[in-house]
Design a protein around this motif. Structure first.
Motif, PDB file in Angstrom:
ATOM      1  N   ARG A 162       0.829  -1.213   0.000  1.00  0.00           N
ATOM      2  CA  ARG A 162       0.000   0.000   0.000  1.00  0.00           C
ATOM      3  C   ARG A 162       0.868   1.270   0.000  1.00  0.00           C
ATOM      4  O   ARG A 162       0.564   2.235  -0.692  1.00  0.00           O
ATOM      5  N   VAL A 163       1.946   1.278   0.774  1.00  0.00           N
ATOM      6  CA  VAL A 163       2.856   2.427   0.800  1.00  0.00           C
ATOM      7  C   VAL A 163       3.498   2.609  -0.572  1.00  0.00           C
ATOM      8  O   VAL A 163       3.607   3.732  -1.082  1.00  0.00           O
ATOM      9  N   PHE A 164       3.898   1.525  -1.219  1.00  0.00           N
ATOM     10  CA  PHE A 164       4.471   1.605  -2.560  1.00  0.00           C
ATOM     11  C   PHE A 164       3.453   2.181  -3.546  1.00  0.00           C
ATOM     12  O   PHE A 164       3.787   3.049  -4.364  1.00  0.00           O
ATOM     13  N   GLU A 165       2.218   1.719  -3.469  1.00  0.00           N
ATOM     14  CA  GLU A 165       1.166   2.247  -4.347  1.00  0.00           C
ATOM     15  C   GLU A 165       0.944   3.734  -4.093  1.00  0.00           C
ATOM     16  O   GLU A 165       0.708   4.498  -5.024  1.00  0.00           O
ATOM     17  N   TRP A 166       1.006   4.135  -2.827  1.00  0.00           N
ATOM     18  CA  TRP A 166       0.849   5.550  -2.479  1.00  0.00           C
ATOM     19  C   TRP A 166       1.955   6.373  -3.131  1.00  0.00           C
ATOM     20  O   TRP A 166       1.691   7.430  -3.703  1.00  0.00           O
ATOM     21  N   GLN A 167       3.187   5.895  -3.054  1.00  0.00           N
ATOM     22  CA  GLN A 167       4.315   6.628  -3.652  1.00  0.00           C
ATOM     23  C   GLN A 167       4.130   6.769  -5.163  1.00  0.00           C
ATOM     24  O   GLN A 167       4.384   7.840  -5.719  1.00  0.00           O
ATOM     25  N   ARG A 168       3.705   5.710  -5.816  1.00  0.00           N
ATOM     26  CA  ARG A 168       3.462   5.782  -7.260  1.00  0.00           C
ATOM     27  C   ARG A 168       2.340   6.764  -7.588  1.00  0.00           C
ATOM     28  O   ARG A 168       2.426   7.522  -8.548  1.00  0.00           O
ATOM     29  N   ALA A 169       1.282   6.756  -6.774  1.00  0.00           N
ATOM     30  CA  ALA A 169       0.159   7.678  -6.995  1.00  0.00           C
ATOM     31  C   ALA A 169       0.615   9.127  -6.829  1.00  0.00           C
ATOM     32  O   ALA A 169       0.228   9.996  -7.625  1.00  0.00           O
ATOM     33  N   ILE A 170       1.437   9.400  -5.836  1.00  0.00           N
ATOM     34  CA  ILE A 170       1.924  10.764  -5.596  1.00  0.00           C
ATOM     35  C   ILE A 170       2.811  11.220  -6.747  1.00  0.00           C
ATOM     36  O   ILE A 170       2.692  12.353  -7.228  1.00  0.00           O
ATOM     37  N   GLU A 171       3.712  10.365  -7.202  1.00  0.00           N
ATOM     38  CA  GLU A 171       4.582  10.723  -8.331  1.00  0.00           C
ATOM     39  C   GLU A 171       3.757  11.030  -9.579  1.00  0.00           C
ATOM     40  O   GLU A 171       4.040  11.984 -10.309  1.00  0.00           O
ATOM     41  N   SER A 172       2.742  10.233  -9.827  1.00  0.00           N
ATOM     42  CA  SER A 172       1.857  10.477 -10.966  1.00  0.00           C
ATOM     43  C   SER A 172       1.120  11.800 -10.803  1.00  0.00           C
ATOM     44  O   SER A 172       0.991  12.578 -11.759  1.00  0.00           O
TER      45      SER A 172
END
Length: 133
Positions: free
Chosen positions: A50-60
């Motif tokens: 979930r933290v990894f997905e959050w980081q990807r969402a923020i970068e996008s």
């Protein structure tokens, strides 16, 4: 039709100079990235994912907002053929000031009060673009 005129006393160094700051963040991102019960290995792995997905969402999020803001601002700027008027109405492009978690902050030097109009038009379009994404 609006006619723009140079300010009185043109040639003097006294000139309007302000900075405007614009910021946007993701509503609910803290709940999205919060790890849930990590009492089991499965939950811990799910939490890390979930933290990894959050980081990807923020970068996008950062990329989309920045790209759309600069694209719209640049498109509007290039529509003016008169270089002097273009510089008066647009000045330098907005820039990223910093990012903090899920928030991205931009700043722009304002040399003439009319520069706020195309900046805010581009800003609101960037916000609409990210909402649709």
């Amino acid at each position: 039709m609006v006619e723009l005129q140079a300010p009185e006393g043109e040639g003097r160094q006294s000139k309007l100079r302000y900075k405007i700051f614009l910021g946007i963040d993701i509503v609910g991102s803290t709940a999205f990235k919060q790890p849930f019960d990590a009492s089991t290995t499965e939950n811990l792995i799910a939490s890390e994912r979930r933290v990894f997905e959050w980081q990807r969402a923020i970068e996008s999020f950062y990329r989309i907002v920045n790209a759309r803001l600069l694209e719209r601002w640049g498109d509007d700027r290039h529509q003016l053929t008169d270089a002097g008027l273009r510089d008066l109405l647009f000045g330098e492009p907005p820039r990223i000031w910093k990012t903090v978690g899920d928030e991205i902050l931009f700043w722009k030097q304002i040399d003439h009060e009319l520069q706020i109009v195309p900046l805010l038009a581009a800003w609101f379009e960037a916000i609409d673009a990210i909402r649709k994404h």
